[in-house]
Scaffold this motif. Sequence first.
Motif, mmCIF file in Angstrom:
data_model
loop_
_atom_site.group_PDB
_atom_site.id
_atom_site.type_symbol
_atom_site.label_atom_id
_atom_site.label_comp_id
_atom_site.label_asym_id
_atom_site.label_seq_id
_atom_site.Cartn_x
_atom_site.Cartn_y
_atom_site.Cartn_z
ATOM 1 N N MET A 1 -4.717 13.030 12.752
ATOM 2 C CA MET A 1 -5.109 11.803 12.088
ATOM 3 C C MET A 1 -3.893 10.888 11.970
ATOM 4 O O MET A 1 -2.827 11.298 11.546
ATOM 5 C CB MET A 1 -5.672 12.119 10.701
ATOM 6 C CG MET A 1 -6.016 10.886 9.897
ATOM 7 S SD MET A 1 -6.453 11.290 8.205
ATOM 8 C CE MET A 1 -8.201 11.111 8.308
ATOM 9 N N THR A 2 -4.070 9.626 12.334
ATOM 10 C CA THR A 2 -2.999 8.652 12.234
ATOM 11 C C THR A 2 -2.902 8.150 10.804
ATOM 12 O O THR A 2 -3.900 7.770 10.213
ATOM 13 C CB THR A 2 -3.278 7.473 13.184
ATOM 14 O OG1 THR A 2 -3.440 7.981 14.497
ATOM 15 C CG2 THR A 2 -2.164 6.465 13.159
ATOM 16 N N PRO A 3 -1.716 8.132 10.220
ATOM 17 C CA PRO A 3 -1.583 7.639 8.854
ATOM 18 C C PRO A 3 -1.847 6.138 8.778
ATOM 19 O O PRO A 3 -1.631 5.411 9.748
ATOM 20 C CB PRO A 3 -0.136 7.960 8.489
ATOM 21 C CG PRO A 3 0.567 8.180 9.767
ATOM 22 C CD PRO A 3 -0.458 8.567 10.785
ATOM 23 N N SER A 4 -2.304 5.710 7.620
ATOM 24 C CA SER A 4 -2.526 4.293 7.394
ATOM 25 C C SER A 4 -1.979 3.916 6.029
ATOM 26 O O SER A 4 -1.615 4.782 5.232
ATOM 27 C CB SER A 4 -4.016 3.958 7.498
ATOM 28 O OG SER A 4 -4.742 4.636 6.496
ATOM 29 N N ALA A 5 -1.920 2.622 5.774
ATOM 30 C CA ALA A 5 -1.452 2.118 4.490
ATOM 31 C C ALA A 5 -2.456 1.091 3.995
ATOM 32 O O ALA A 5 -2.978 0.305 4.785
ATOM 33 C CB ALA A 5 -0.073 1.488 4.636
ATOM 34 N N SER A 6 -2.729 1.101 2.702
ATOM 35 C CA SER A 6 -3.682 0.161 2.115
ATOM 36 C C SER A 6 -3.117 -0.400 0.824
ATOM 37 O O SER A 6 -2.384 0.286 0.108
ATOM 38 C CB SER A 6 -5.011 0.845 1.814
ATOM 39 O OG SER A 6 -5.609 1.322 2.987
ATOM 40 N N ILE A 7 -3.498 -1.633 0.549
ATOM 41 C CA ILE A 7 -3.104 -2.276 -0.701
ATOM 42 C C ILE A 7 -4.212 -3.260 -1.080
ATOM 43 O O ILE A 7 -4.818 -3.879 -0.206
ATOM 44 C CB ILE A 7 -1.730 -2.980 -0.562
ATOM 45 C CG1 ILE A 7 -1.252 -3.515 -1.899
ATOM 46 C CG2 ILE A 7 -1.767 -4.058 0.479
ATOM 47 C CD1 ILE A 7 0.188 -4.041 -1.873
ATOM 48 N N VAL A 8 -4.485 -3.366 -2.355
ATOM 49 C CA VAL A 8 -5.429 -4.352 -2.873
ATOM 50 C C VAL A 8 -4.651 -5.236 -3.828
ATOM 51 O O VAL A 8 -3.942 -4.746 -4.706
ATOM 52 C CB VAL A 8 -6.620 -3.678 -3.587
ATOM 53 C CG1 VAL A 8 -7.551 -4.728 -4.184
ATOM 54 C CG2 VAL A 8 -7.381 -2.763 -2.638
ATOM 55 N N ILE A 9 -4.782 -6.546 -3.632
ATOM 56 C CA ILE A 9 -4.038 -7.495 -4.454
ATOM 57 C C ILE A 9 -4.990 -8.482 -5.115
ATOM 58 O O ILE A 9 -6.090 -8.737 -4.604
ATOM 59 C CB ILE A 9 -2.994 -8.268 -3.618
ATOM 60 C CG1 ILE A 9 -3.675 -9.093 -2.513
ATOM 61 C CG2 ILE A 9 -1.946 -7.324 -3.054
ATOM 62 C CD1 ILE A 9 -2.800 -10.147 -1.867
ATOM 63 N N PRO A 10 -4.558 -9.074 -6.229
ATOM 64 C CA PRO A 10 -5.338 -10.179 -6.795
ATOM 65 C C PRO A 10 -5.179 -11.403 -5.894
ATOM 66 O O PRO A 10 -4.171 -11.541 -5.182
ATOM 67 C CB PRO A 10 -4.695 -10.405 -8.170
ATOM 68 C CG PRO A 10 -3.298 -9.901 -8.018
ATOM 69 C CD PRO A 10 -3.362 -8.772 -7.015
ATOM 70 N N ALA A 11 -6.145 -12.285 -5.931
ATOM 71 C CA ALA A 11 -6.104 -13.497 -5.108
ATOM 72 C C ALA A 11 -5.143 -14.515 -5.726
ATOM 73 O O ALA A 11 -5.544 -15.575 -6.193
ATOM 74 C CB ALA A 11 -7.497 -14.079 -4.952
ATOM 75 N N LEU A 12 -3.860 -14.156 -5.714
ATOM 76 C CA LEU A 12 -2.803 -14.999 -6.260
ATOM 77 C C LEU A 12 -1.661 -15.088 -5.250
ATOM 78 O O LEU A 12 -1.274 -14.072 -4.662
ATOM 79 C CB LEU A 12 -2.267 -14.405 -7.567
ATOM 80 C CG LEU A 12 -3.266 -14.250 -8.704
ATOM 81 C CD1 LEU A 12 -2.666 -13.416 -9.836
ATOM 82 C CD2 LEU A 12 -3.708 -15.623 -9.209
ATOM 83 N N LEU A 13 -1.125 -16.287 -5.072
ATOM 84 C CA LEU A 13 -0.034 -16.467 -4.118
ATOM 85 C C LEU A 13 1.167 -15.591 -4.453
ATOM 86 O O LEU A 13 1.878 -15.150 -3.550
ATOM 87 C CB LEU A 13 0.380 -17.942 -4.050
ATOM 88 C CG LEU A 13 -0.663 -18.894 -3.459
ATOM 89 C CD1 LEU A 13 -0.181 -20.339 -3.575
ATOM 90 C CD2 LEU A 13 -0.992 -18.554 -2.020
ATOM 91 N N ASP A 14 1.375 -15.314 -5.739
ATOM 92 C CA ASP A 14 2.510 -14.479 -6.155
ATOM 93 C C ASP A 14 2.431 -13.053 -5.610
ATOM 94 O O ASP A 14 3.436 -12.345 -5.607
ATOM 95 C CB ASP A 14 2.587 -14.405 -7.683
ATOM 96 C CG ASP A 14 2.968 -15.734 -8.311
ATOM 97 O OD1 ASP A 14 3.388 -16.643 -7.570
ATOM 98 O OD2 ASP A 14 2.848 -15.859 -9.542
ATOM 99 N N ALA A 15 1.258 -12.628 -5.174
ATOM 100 C CA ALA A 15 1.088 -11.263 -4.671
ATOM 101 C C ALA A 15 1.499 -11.122 -3.202
ATOM 102 O O ALA A 15 1.694 -10.004 -2.717
ATOM 103 C CB ALA A 15 -0.364 -10.819 -4.848
ATOM 104 N N ILE A 16 1.656 -12.225 -2.494
ATOM 105 C CA ILE A 16 1.929 -12.173 -1.056
ATOM 106 C C ILE A 16 3.258 -11.497 -0.715
ATOM 107 O O ILE A 16 3.300 -10.681 0.217
ATOM 108 C CB ILE A 16 1.817 -13.577 -0.426
ATOM 109 C CG1 ILE A 16 0.374 -14.057 -0.520
ATOM 110 C CG2 ILE A 16 2.284 -13.563 1.028
ATOM 111 C CD1 ILE A 16 0.161 -15.492 -0.071
ATOM 112 N N PRO A 17 4.355 -11.768 -1.417
ATOM 113 C CA PRO A 17 5.608 -11.084 -1.054
ATOM 114 C C PRO A 17 5.503 -9.564 -1.119
ATOM 115 O O PRO A 17 6.097 -8.871 -0.292
ATOM 116 C CB PRO A 17 6.615 -11.625 -2.078
ATOM 117 C CG PRO A 17 6.081 -12.963 -2.457
ATOM 118 C CD PRO A 17 4.584 -12.794 -2.451
#
Length: 140
Positions: A1-17
């Motif tokens: 199985m190939t590893p993956s990465a996931s993230i959930v962010i709020p819809a805020l520009l500050d979360a992009i970095p």
Amino acid sequence: MTPSASIVIPALLDAIPGVSFELEQYLRSSGFSDEQILDLQLAVEEVITNTIMHGYAGTPGTIAICCRAEQDEVTVQISDDAPAFDPLQVPEPDTSADLDDRVIGGLGIFLIRKVTDNATYRYEKAKNIMTLTKKRRPLS
């Protein structure tokens, strides 16, 4: 199985970095070059920014990003609950026109198309799903 990465962010520009940082860490550990990493960061940031600014337009929401590296490519899937919108239907800008004659906007999608090998959109189960694919190139 190939590893993956996931993230959930709020819809805020500050979360992009934070997304850019996580994406860089994952791609670097998966053996992608600096150029490939920067291309994907640009494309993902553009999709997320458009979703926040135009999709959610100031209303609360979340954006899920899942990245999966395979032997020959990486796939990044970005999904959200904003109103349905296919950004790939935006016509390509006329980059040959004089700056004064160009229509404002549309360059983000143009850049996404240029820095990825494939970009697809679908609306499924009340979610916008944008999938970006970048082929692995040998490290130079």
